[in-house]
Design a protein around this motif. Sequence first.
Motif, PDB file in Angstrom:
ATOM      1  N   SER A 182      -2.444   3.084 -13.029  1.00 47.88           N
ATOM      2  CA  SER A 182      -1.096   3.603 -13.248  1.00 47.88           C
ATOM      3  C   SER A 182      -1.018   5.109 -13.171  1.00 47.88           C
ATOM      4  CB  SER A 182      -0.583   3.148 -14.619  1.00 47.88           C
ATOM      5  OG  SER A 182      -1.415   3.662 -15.636  1.00 47.88           O
ATOM      6  N   GLU A 213       1.967  -4.102  -2.933  1.00 44.69           N
ATOM      7  CA  GLU A 213       3.267  -4.002  -2.256  1.00 44.69           C
ATOM      8  C   GLU A 213       4.186  -5.159  -2.660  1.00 44.69           C
ATOM      9  OE1 GLU A 213       4.423  -1.510  -0.182  1.00 44.69           O
ATOM     10  OE2 GLU A 213       2.646  -0.517  -0.998  1.00 44.69           O
ATOM     11  N   LEU A 230       5.364  -4.792  -6.367  1.00 43.44           N
ATOM     12  CA  LEU A 230       6.345  -3.742  -6.622  1.00 43.44           C
ATOM     13  C   LEU A 230       7.662  -3.961  -5.892  1.00 43.44           C
ATOM     14  CD1 LEU A 230       4.038  -0.577  -6.466  1.00 43.44           C
ATOM     15  CD2 LEU A 230       4.777  -1.849  -8.476  1.00 43.44           C
ATOM     16  N   HIS A 231       7.636  -4.696  -4.801  1.00 48.39           N
ATOM     17  CA  HIS A 231       8.829  -4.792  -3.963  1.00 48.39           C
ATOM     18  C   HIS A 231       9.317  -6.216  -3.745  1.00 48.39           C
ATOM     19  CE1 HIS A 231       8.237  -0.560  -3.254  1.00 48.39           C
ATOM     20  NE2 HIS A 231       7.043  -0.776  -2.743  1.00 48.39           N
ATOM     21  N   TYR A 240       0.238  -4.830 -13.960  1.00 48.13           N
ATOM     22  CA  TYR A 240       0.494  -3.782 -12.975  1.00 48.13           C
ATOM     23  C   TYR A 240       1.972  -3.773 -12.586  1.00 48.13           C
ATOM     24  CZ  TYR A 240      -0.283  -0.648  -9.065  1.00 48.13           C
ATOM     25  OH  TYR A 240      -0.239   0.430  -8.218  1.00 48.13           O
ATOM     26  N   ARG A 241       2.520  -4.947 -12.345  1.00 52.42           N
ATOM     27  CA  ARG A 241       3.944  -5.037 -11.964  1.00 52.42           C
ATOM     28  C   ARG A 241       4.832  -4.454 -13.058  1.00 52.42           C
ATOM     29  NH1 ARG A 241       5.864 -10.737 -10.001  1.00 52.42           N
ATOM     30  NH2 ARG A 241       6.122  -9.821  -7.916  1.00 52.42           N
ATOM     31  N   ASN A 246       4.168  -0.443 -13.345  1.00 52.56           N
ATOM     32  CA  ASN A 246       4.274   0.408 -12.158  1.00 52.56           C
ATOM     33  C   ASN A 246       5.479   0.096 -11.280  1.00 52.56           C
ATOM     34  OD1 ASN A 246       1.522   2.010 -11.937  1.00 52.56           O
ATOM     35  ND2 ASN A 246       1.037  -0.050 -12.648  1.00 52.56           N
ATOM     36  N   LYS A 247       6.417  -0.621 -11.801  1.00 56.19           N
ATOM     37  CA  LYS A 247       7.574  -1.021 -11.002  1.00 56.19           C
ATOM     38  C   LYS A 247       8.301   0.172 -10.402  1.00 56.19           C
ATOM     39  CE  LYS A 247       9.995  -4.697  -9.716  1.00 56.19           C
ATOM     40  NZ  LYS A 247       9.419  -5.830  -8.989  1.00 56.19           N
ATOM     41  N   GLU A 248       8.339   1.259 -11.146  1.00 58.65           N
ATOM     42  CA  GLU A 248       9.090   2.429 -10.696  1.00 58.65           C
ATOM     43  C   GLU A 248       8.236   3.493 -10.038  1.00 58.65           C
ATOM     44  OE1 GLU A 248      12.302   2.248 -10.785  1.00 58.65           O
ATOM     45  OE2 GLU A 248      12.118   0.307 -11.805  1.00 58.65           O
ATOM     46  N   PRO A 284       5.402   3.274  -7.282  1.00 61.77           N
ATOM     47  CA  PRO A 284       4.490   2.591  -6.372  1.00 61.77           C
ATOM     48  C   PRO A 284       3.295   3.448  -5.994  1.00 61.77           C
ATOM     49  CG  PRO A 284       6.469   3.295  -5.205  1.00 61.77           C
ATOM     50  CD  PRO A 284       6.718   3.504  -6.672  1.00 61.77           C
TER      51      PRO A 284
END
Length: 264
Positions: free
Chosen positions: A137, A212, A215-216, A251-252, A255-257, A259
């Motif tokens: 992170s 990827e 996060l997306h 992690y999701r 770290n969502k905001e 990447p």
Amino acid sequence: MWKVLLVEDEVFVRESVREIIAWEELGFTVSGEAGNGAEALDLIRREVPDLVISDIIMPEMDGVELLRRAREEGFTSRFVMLTCMNEFEYVRLAMEYGASNYILKLSMSVNSLRETLQKISQELIKQDDPARRSHSSTAAEQLPAHEELTSHPEIQKILQYLHAHYSQDITVKSMSQYVMMAENYVSTLFKKKTGQTLIHYLHQVRVNQAIEYLLHSDLPVYEIGNRVGFMNDNYFIKIFKRLTAQTPSQYRQSNKEKPQALSI
């Protein structure tokens, strides 16, 4: 608890190994048993044990071949080999494939097994200690937009293949066949040119692709693992945590905001 797989075709020996140690006191639990290497490989694929204690001479698939196949498929479980006095050539091969230790059956005792387990435990603690790795992170480096270039055309061809086909079943053997070179030579050359083993590089490519998705997208973790080439959910989570110090779900969440990806 670290998971242990016992592999031994002689039931008496297998039961003796299981019974003479207070596994949980040392941080281990026996999660499975197998009577030959073929059965053990199936269990490794399903259970992803932290430690495999395996006899060397067994029917169907011996312990050295089991270790070789496990490494080829990317499993990093620690291996301790059980051997007899006349099997040292097999022991040498096992150590070349990355076995952590071996124990002579005739001199196996509670103390020798405990000492080996304590050594393995320390290795596993160091391996999974987040303080010894970059914390995903905050300290993970950005993945380059394109795969690195090397001066060797065959290794460059393999790199391009890994980035384009990471979701497929890839082994050192399949890549050596792809570039029509000897397996051992490809393995040595790849590490020389990239600084990493082929399987470790592949894991990082897959984990970066998983990041990827995490996060997306809103895809569930098990589907992300499957999409990036990990057919076993537990193995995906284990490799992801080893490289990022977090599970995919953690992690999701954290770290969502912001990447980021791992450097390879």
